[in-house]
Scaffold this motif. Structure first.
Motif, PDB file in Angstrom:
ATOM      1  N   ALA A 169       0.824  -1.210   0.000  1.00 10.25           N
ATOM      2  CA  ALA A 169       0.000   0.000   0.000  1.00 10.25           C
ATOM      3  C   ALA A 169       0.858   1.259   0.000  1.00 10.25           C
ATOM      4  N   TRP A 170       1.950   1.240   0.772  1.00 11.08           N
ATOM      5  CA  TRP A 170       2.800   2.421   0.842  1.00 11.08           C
ATOM      6  C   TRP A 170       3.557   2.667  -0.456  1.00 11.08           C
ATOM      7  N   ALA A 171       3.595   1.680  -1.332  1.00 17.69           N
ATOM      8  CA  ALA A 171       4.232   1.880  -2.639  1.00 17.69           C
ATOM      9  C   ALA A 171       3.324   2.641  -3.591  1.00 17.69           C
ATOM     10  N   ARG A 172       2.059   2.883  -3.173  1.00 18.93           N
ATOM     11  CA  ARG A 172       1.105   3.701  -3.934  1.00 18.93           C
ATOM     12  C   ARG A 172       0.936   3.225  -5.379  1.00 18.93           C
ATOM     13  N   GLY A 173       0.733   1.925  -5.528  1.00 17.27           N
ATOM     14  CA  GLY A 173       0.478   1.370  -6.846  1.00 17.27           C
ATOM     15  C   GLY A 173       1.715   0.932  -7.597  1.00 17.27           C
ATOM     16  N   HIS A 174       2.892   1.338  -7.122  1.00 14.53           N
ATOM     17  CA  HIS A 174       4.135   0.910  -7.755  1.00 14.53           C
ATOM     18  C   HIS A 174       4.503  -0.491  -7.270  1.00 14.53           C
ATOM     19  N   ALA A 175       5.258  -1.199  -8.074  1.00 15.11           N
ATOM     20  CA  ALA A 175       5.653  -2.559  -7.711  1.00 15.11           C
ATOM     21  C   ALA A 175       6.733  -2.541  -6.633  1.00 15.11           C
ATOM     22  N   VAL A 176       6.659  -3.517  -5.745  1.00 10.86           N
ATOM     23  CA  VAL A 176       7.675  -3.726  -4.715  1.00 10.86           C
ATOM     24  C   VAL A 176       8.371  -5.046  -5.032  1.00 10.86           C
ATOM     25  N   SER A 177       9.686  -5.045  -5.045  1.00  9.26           N
ATOM     26  CA  SER A 177      10.407  -6.257  -5.414  1.00  9.26           C
ATOM     27  C   SER A 177      10.269  -7.327  -4.337  1.00  9.26           C
TER      28      SER A 177
END
Length: 236
Positions: A169-177
């Motif tokens: 959620a804290w990545a705001r829609g960006h992918a997290v590895s």
């Protein structure tokens, strides 16, 4: 911080030597420790309240640690649980996580590693950034209360499932590895931890899916995961 203010750790371990050694080390770290040797006593201590975390042995005289943890989660207990066991195979680790454990430490273990893992569990629970609510479509997650709802229905989530959701959620829609998820939540990037992550993602998808809608957790091939529709991130 006074002794009364110190976090209270519940240690459920039937081996007296291990229980005494761990209790002594944790007391030296400034924790209050409630040490018991049976699952029934552990459940009573949890019901009494004010427990910050549980260190739970898998093999107890009166119960399986797997069953105990599962029962606690079903009863709404959200205290972080670190399992201790001589069973270090991947299937046992996965079984522990499926039961609702937040971390898993094989015996024999270094007391320094136990301290580090416990600090990580408590730190994740006390981070002020976690006092946020995320809404994505019908899904609402209250990170402060560690609860989630899909529409009007509450979704039972383990602490580790909440941790993964929050990081996405804290990545705001960006992918997290995958590597970042493993290092930040599991504290290690090992094949066992990677297998546990896959289990958590699959379990979250089952819990969060609704009808034939697209999954809220999107796989980014060869990289990691993203939470669909979370571009605004959690809000107060």
């Amino acid at each position: 911080m006074t002794a009364r203010d110190a976090p209270c750790i519940l240690l459920v371990e039937d081996d007296a030597e291990t229980r005494e050694a761990v209790s002594r080390v944790l007391a030296d770290e400034g924790y209050r420790v409630v040490g018991v040797e049976r699952g029934e006593a552990g459940t009573r201590a949890l019901k009494a309240g004010a427990i910050a975390a549980v260190i739970l042995d898998v093999t107890l005289p009166d119960a399986s640690g797997f069953d105990l943890c599962r029962d606690w989660r079903a009863a709404g207990v959200r205290v972080p649980v670190l399992m201790l066991t001589a069973r270090t195979d991947v299937s046992s680790r996965v079984r522990g996580l499926d039961a609702g454990a937040d971390d898993y430490l094989g015996k024999p273990f270094a007391l320094s590693e136990l301290r580090a893992r416990l600090r990580a569990l408590l730190r994740r629970g006390s981070d002020p950034l976690r006092q946020r609510v995320l809404s994505v479509g019908d899904l609402s997650i209250d990170f402060g209360r560690r609860q989630a709802w899909l529409g009007e229905a509450e979704i039972p989530l383990t602490r580790r499932e909440i941790d993964v959701l929050e990081r996405l959620a804290w990545a705001r829609g960006h992918a997290v590895s995958r590597e970042d998820l493993l290092e930040e939540i599991w504290g290690e990037s090992t094949p066992e931890a990677a297998a546990s992550l896959e289990v958590i993602i699959a379990r979250l998808r089952r819990k969060l899916e609704k009808g034939d809608k697209e999954s809220l957790i999107r796989t980014v091939r060869g990289f990691g995961y993203a939470l669909a529709g979370a571009r605004g991130g959690p809000t107060t």
